[in-house]
Design a protein around this motif. Sequence first.
Motif: not given
Lengths: 483, 483
Positions: A84-86, A473, A475, A477-478, A480
Amino acid sequence: MSQIDINFQDAQKAFLTLKTLDKNKIAGFLEEMAKQIEAIRDDLIPSASRESHLPEGRITGELGRTLGQIRLFAQLVDEGSWVEATIDHPDPDRKPAPKPDIRRMLKALGTVVVFGASNFPLAFSTAGGDTVSALAAGCPVIYKAHPAHPETSRMVAEAIKNAVRISGLPKGTFQHVEGGIDTGQEMVAHPLAKAVAFTGSFRGGKALFDTCNARENPIPVFAEMGSVNPIFVLEGYLSKQIESAAAAYASSLSLGVGQFCTNPGLIFIPKSHEEAFSAAVVDSLKEVAGAPMLHEGICHTYYQALEALSQSKKLTWLLDSEETDVLTGNVALAKVKASDWLSDEAFQEEVFGPFGIIVVYEQEDQLQALVENLKGQLTCTIWAEEEELKNRTALLHLLEEKCGRLLFKGVPTGVEVGHAMQHGGPFPATTDSRSTSVGTYAIKRFARPVAYQDMPESIWPDALKEGNPMGILRKVDGAWVSY
Amino acid sequence: MSQIDINFQDAQKAFLTLKTLDKNKIAGFLEEMAKQIEAIRDDLIPSASRESHLPEGRITGELGRTLGQIRLFAQLVDEGSWVEATIDHPDPDRKPAPKPDIRRMLKALGTVVVFGASNFPLAFSTAGGDTVSALAAGCPVIYKAHPAHPETSRMVAEAIKNAVRISGLPKGTFQHVEGGIDTGQEMVAHPLAKAVAFTGSFRGGKALFDTCNARENPIPVFAEMGSVNPIFVLEGYLSKQIESAAAAYASSLSLGVGQFCTNPGLIFIPKSHEEAFSAAVVDSLKEVAGAPMLHEGICHTYYQALEALSQSKKLTWLLDSEETDVLTGNVALAKVKASDWLSDEAFQEEVFGPFGIIVVYEQEDQLQALVENLKGQLTCTIWAEEEELKNRTALLHLLEEKCGRLLFKGVPTGVEVGHAMQHGGPFPATTDSRSTSVGTYAIKRFARPVAYQDMPESIWPDALKEGNPMGILRKVDGAWVSY
């Protein structure tokens, strides 16, 4: 320093090393683990069969599933997006205050204590889904061997240790501990334990849950404690296929001597067709020979539970199970009126073994109340014609409140290992309905998010680097994106 | 039936309706909520300021943040991918058994009980991040008003109720309850409560956690209980910017009269520069006038905590805070040798208010042991030159074990609301380190996966339909796709 303490110190050392490894190393280790286990299959299958009393054919299938799920987790780790890299990019010009650079990803929790199950000596045991999803997350595992299959557990543990050695991982990555309930309690109470995974009885799982919540630093317990997996059958459906429905139920109920956490211990049948359905189920079950259960303790508990239920005047016994010896589980079947079923919670307690209750309802408008009174389940199943479901939205919504998996065809036994599987459900089916113990989402139990604020570029983890070198994959800057 | 029972019955009714609504309806409701709150800003700001004793400028900023986060969740829901839709297609020809169709997505948990915080009368209160993320997930909220700002809470509650009415949602979608600790305990013990969110003291959060684990059906408690948010300062960094580092620390420590859960109550300083740093911090803090705290209870507790610490012979007081009246928080500062800090856990207990401890270490190789002894934190901060971090991988890994957010520049106060934010950390900072109470991932706390097996096409939810009519990101047969 106790032996358990040494185990945890070794695991913690391993954890700090595992944190430095890239994903390919972990994925390669999992592949090697599958290879090492496959290499001992000719010894493993007879051993697991002998210790569990399950036929070799069943164990062979279970081995395939075990290897398949190890390789599925290897793929998941190799692909890499599960973290979940964000990324929220900075804005130094923002007013009133500059916006910082924040990068978040999931990181392994630390040492996980895993308890295996007796009914799956391979797929839910030493190298089962809990162990593998924890290792895949980057957590060291201290595995508490199930006393019902000690030889099998040791053989698998050796295979895992070989894989650890061949892959150059630290020794503390996987450790195998044998002992009783006290040993298990000492393990989960250890300050370095960061999570617990368990598959087994309600009593066992709840005891671990209570211990872990009472710790100075409480830790999550993912206990899958089984359920009665009700099947709700509507009249239109049943009227068209009474024989095949009865055969399917009888077969699922008696599969593996009823020793599955998804065994359908309850089936709700409309009164209009109840006699024909019951007779057909009895006919099918009469053909099922008694078979050895996993161990004498489980067999004893099975007959004790039947004995306790036989005290109730509300049950009508359609098939009375006789205790023929200390190991053989013989099928049993009872029926009860829906109004009586509602009056006694004992009728929805799990009886581990080939026993089912047919609950006879008068009209479909009773179903809402029946479902409302249902405890949390791993699965609920509804057998209905498609057009019968159209005006049953409220019932379907209520059903999904009660379970982790809702089936429309087929039987709850046979849990598919994949990405979409949810094997978990509201308490008391599990201690955490937000988790699954089967399927790739199981990895999420053993990781937690860490956000890095204004971290220097030179130490960004690969998953969080600009340019996305891992091609995962993310996220950003908001949005995906995978670039 | 008690009033609380009526509240939960109404919420449950609302829940079953919310389940039938599509995402645009929920997103529209959140937008309307922001609009309704914005419409009362001229009354709200003075009210919140009066009740919290926080200046109107600060409350104005907090209102902006509150509206911003409501709208961020509206966007998240409108976009729709947060439900983790996952599809594994069937294979009727698979041997030995056909592969079923399995479709999984996150579904709302049910009624959530939210407790607001006194230090953020808007952003962590009635329409704060917990309420909004629960509503965004599709959960009804029963909000327990904080007694420190009753008028403000009622005003915001009315605005939310207006939005509920205008959006045509059921009345039970949001309910506002006033009462004491007993009321709160009755709420979280109610059988229909499905999760709890709390921001406040360790004692308060831990009591809720214990109650909810002792329920017949335990439910998750997401309690954010604060921490001391240590800053670790390395010598190379400090030698270059002693004045600005001291000013930044003093400013963060005293911001909002120190009443932030991310207040940096500890700073670790190398002995070589400690005197100059301490003198500069004292100089800065001397300029900070005492200011009213949130309420007399908090002020009293603040001075009690300082009084208790003043009994320790290990602390040297650099700034002695005097209790000038029942509401004014005056800054205080002490220092302690690292070896002494290690010897007493009291030195890492949160003192809610403008108080900090400078921990003086001799050499950098002490840092590992200091971090090892640190309890779980919301944040850890390291101030270092980039080249000083290069050989400090082990220290960084250990630091991230202790917190949810790791900062390399700046100060922990000022929590950015975004996608990558992690506001949560290992116990005792929170009761669930795998969750965040700030940022869009907060929504995941209030949902759980449900898998549908062989569900008829005619009743597939939009998120799980073939052709992806919602255009969301989904995992289909193991690959992430948005078509």
